[in-house]
Every structure is written in structure tokens, then in C-alpha cells.
Scaffold this active site. Structure first.
Site, PDB file in Angstrom:
ATOM      1  CE  LYS A 116     -40.298  12.345  11.881  1.00  0.00           C
ATOM      2  NZ  LYS A 116     -38.915  11.952  12.281  1.00  0.00           N
ATOM      3  CD  GLU A 175     -36.602  10.559   4.975  1.00  0.00           C
ATOM      4  OE1 GLU A 175     -36.522  11.747   4.593  1.00  0.00           O
ATOM      5  OE2 GLU A 175     -36.775  10.235   6.160  1.00  0.00           O
TER       6      GLU A 175
END
Length: 429
Positions: free
Chosen positions: A340, A210
């Protein structure tokens, strides 16, 4: 009928593309009778909850080590497309319910949540473009003007990095900024300073999935100390201007009823005390997945102990699933939910879960996945739902920065109507 009003679905296409980790994922196209084409890419997680909707992979070891998505692509073309042609792209709920019914399974394992979500998001984008309005306005209406506080993952551990750090994410949170543009600058400056701090200590500055740094560190506390040092060195006040947040991802190191960190097993109550000590010692405003996804009793204890001090976010605990969130509400486990899109597999169900959270004073944090693409839907979703918070990684890697840049454009579009959540106390506690 004008071009823009003829919003019947005329064709649906899908293909296998690569995500930010070099793994296959789905890209879907929804073509409308008016000539508009909606395009969407589906993300994929590394640390996944056991109760997430099913991501369909091929399992053919001769292609991408079994990670291919040609089966899901085929399902879009052969199972979904024939049943959706002619439906109105503006009727998002009907489209999503139709796909869920075609799949017929409780977790979208028949066709794949990745197949369904790709079409769901592409249809929404086509609908927005047909009405000549941005996606955040299409989904959120006239009140969609709240820019989220970013929770920026700048040190990676756990399943997101090949290092010895137990916790998965150590984040900086620019709560004291007055605009999203300012918040992004603060985060970028602290991130750059953190690179200097690590370099001065002889620590590696390679990055994880990330975009955060992934050095080998002696303990979780050392990571927090480094962040506090970087915040100060960048010229900001820890806790007042830039706070900290954690994604513990405790399910990843939960074994036989114990939490194994720093090389030793610990009972749930002991681990909760440890998290409490971290909150007392550092300017932490949010803790995600502080306990195992099925350790409901300990989640209740954690919420009783720390819920009035910090935001306690359920990710693996809730998996963007309204049924699991309802249980959390009833049992008073956690006070926030991570959202999500691919955990549940459709835009409609995602919006329903956010609505349930909002009606029960549960905060929502819109989130990316570790395997991302250039798709910026979550930036629009954060503004559309007035969530007030977004997790989309560090301040490097273009698949992360793309979401931040989209939020900058949205803030510019809104002009004087734009409100930064941190400036009005709507970010994490």
C-alpha cells in the site's frame, strides 16, 4: 531542448479533496517546465497498522470532525515545494529522498506521509507524460506486461462494514481465466449472482466501504458458503476457476493475547487451527493478516502449518516497510506482502520494498485502501512491478472500478504481449 525533455519542476500545488468515504484527502500537482502537469490523489485506510507512516490530519473538530488535511496541504506548498523547484522530475529517487530528509522523522510525522506521497506520485506521472509513455512502462520498463489476478472483495465485514462479521474481507479470485478481461467478467458475474443469492435468503445487499455486500451473517463460514454457492450458480468451478481469499484483519479482534471471534476468546494456537480448518473446507488460496501484527511467534507457527498450502499475506504485519519485511524474511513469518503506497509514503520506498520481497521469493499484492479516489496509480504499479496480484475492491463503486478499467486499457495497449498472471500460475497459490 525539446518541450518533452525540459523536465525541471516549475511549480507544485496541493488541495484538500474528498475520498470515497466523504473524508478529506490530498490532491497534488507537479508542474514541469515543459508544460506537463502530473496529478495524484492520496488514499486513506480504515483498518490501519500501528507501524504505518503517519497520515497528517488537522485535528480541528470544527472542520470535517478533525479529519481535515489543510496542514498537510500547507506543508506541500510551504515546506516541500520551495526545496523541490528546479529538480528533475525524472529523478524519482532524488525527489523522494529530498522530501524524506526535509521531513526528518522516522515515520513522516513532521510533514505527513499523505503530503509526501501526493507529490511523489504526481512527479512520477509528470515524468511518464513527459516521455510520452504510460506510467506502467515508465516505472517497469519493457518487461511490464504481466496483468494481475484480482482479489475481489465481495463480502465486507470487520472495520469495513457495520455488521456482525468478524473477518474484514471475503474475496473471489478468478485464477482460471486466460486474460484479465475474462477474469474481470467472471468476477462481475459472480458478484451479480451473489446479490441474487443474498436476496433470495432475505439478506441485505447494501455495500461496505470497498463495494462488497455487508449483510449480517451468523459466522465467517456462512460467508464462505455464500461465496461457493454464488460461484457455482454463476457457472464456475470453485477452486479451479474461481477461488476464495480472506483478509482476516486479526489485529482488529486481538485482545489480551486472545483472538475474539464468534463472541468468544481463543488462544493463538486454537485460532491457527481454526484457519487451517477453513483452508481444508473451502477453496481458499490466500489469507491476509491471519494474526496480530506483533504476534510474531504465532506468525511463524501459522507459516509452518499453512505456508505450503496457501498464500499468507502480511499487511499490518509489514506495512510496506522494508525493515519489517526483512524481519519477516529472517523469522519466516508469512510468504507474501500487501503493498500500500500510503503505508510507507513514497514511490521509491514502495519499489524498494517490492524489490526486497521479490529477491526473497515473497509475493507482492498491490492494494488500494478503504478510502479511495479516482486515481488509478496502483493499476499501473501492479503491471510495472509484475506483482501478479491486485486488491482494489468489489465490482461496484466507481473508485474501485476505475482501477479495473485502467487494467483493461493496459491489456489492450499491450496487445499480444499482455500476459494474465493467473494463466501462467503467478497468482496466489
Amino acid at each position: 531542448m525539446s518541450k518533452f525533455l525540459d523536465t525541471a519542476i516549475e511549480a507544485i500545488a496541493a488541495r484538500e479533496i474528498l475520498d470515497s468515504r466523504g473524508r478529506p484527502t490530498i490532491e497534488a500537482e507537479v508542474h514541469l517546465a515543459n508544460g506537463v502537469v502530473g496529478l495524484a490523489q492520496v488514499p486513506s485506510g480504515a483498518s490501519t497498522g500501528s507501524f504505518e507512516a503517519h497520515e497528517l490530519r488537522d485535528g480541528d473538530k470544527s472542520r470535517y470532525g478533525g479529519k481535515g488535511v489543510l496542514k498537510a496541504v500547507k506543508n506541500v506548498k510551504e515546506a516541500l515545494a520551495p526545496k523541490l523547484l528546479g529538480l528533475d522530475a525524472l529523478n524519482q529517487e532524488l525527489l523522494d529522498r529530498t522530501m524524506i530528509a526535509i521531513d526528518g522523522s522516522p515515520n513522516k510525522s513532521s510533514l505527513g506521509a499523505n503530503a509526501i506521497l501526493g507529490v511523489s506520485l504526481a512527479a512520477a506521472k509528470a515524468g511518464a507524460e513527459s516521455l510520452d509513455i504510460p506510467l506502467y512502462r515508465y516505472l517497469g520498463g519493457p518487461l511490464a506486461n504481466l496483468l494481475p489476478v484480482p482479489l475481489m472483495n465481495v463480502i465486507n465485514g470487520g472495520a469495513h462494514a457495520s455488521n456482525n462479521v468478524d473477518f474484514q474481507e471475503f474475496m473471489i479470485v478468478p485464477i482460471g481465466a486466460t486474460s484479465f478481461r475474462e477474469a474481470l467478467r467472471w468476477g462481475a458475474e459472480v458478484f451479480a449472482t451473489l446479490s441474487q443469492v443474498l436476496d433470495e435468503k432475505g439478506l441485505l445487499t447494501g455495500v461496505g466501504d470497498e463495494g462488497g455486500f455487508a449483510p449480517n451473517l451468523e459466522s465467517n463460514q456462512v460467508a464462505l458458503e455464500l461465496l461457493v454457492a454464488a460461484i457455482k450458480k454463476a457457472g464456475y468451478k470453485p477452486g479451479e476457476e474461481v477461488a476464495l481469499a480472506l483478509d482476516v484483519a486479526a489485529s482488529e479482534f486481538y485482545k489480551n493475547g486472545q483472538y475474539v471471534y464468534d463472541g468468544k476468546p481463543h488462544a493463538p494456537a486454537e485460532f491457527i487451527d481454526y484457519l487451517g480448518q477453513l483452508v481444508d473446507q473451502y477453496p481458499i488460496v490466500s489469507i491476509e493478516d491471519g494474526l496480530h501484527e506483533e504476534d510474531w511467534q504465532s506468525w511463524q507457527l501459522l507459516t509452518q502449518k499453512l505456508g505450503s498450502q496457501v498464500q499468507l499475506v502480511g499487511d499490518d504485519l509489514f506495512v510496506t516497510n522494508a525493515t519489517r519485511l526483512q524481519r519477516g524474511i529472517e523469522e519466516k513469518a508469512a510468504n507474501a506482502i500487501l503493498i500500500k503506497l500510503n503505508q510507507i509514503g513514497s514511490l521509491t520506498e514502495t519499489l524498494e520494498t517490492i524489490d526486497l520481497a521479490t529477491r526473497n521469493s515473497i509475493r507482492s499484492v498491490i492494494s488500494h485502501r478503504s478510502g479511495e479516489t479516482e486515481d488509478t496509480t496502483i493499476a499501473d504499479l501492479a503491471v510495472a512491478t509484475r506483482a501478479g496480484q491486485i486488491k482494489t475492491g468489489s465490482l461496484c463503486r466507481s473508485e474501485r472500478v476505475a482501477k479495473y478499467n485502467r487494467l483493461l486499457r493496459i491489456e489492450d495497449e499491450l496487445g499480444d504481449r499482455a500476459v494474465y498472471a493467473g494463466a501462467v500460475g503467478l497468482g496466489p497459490k
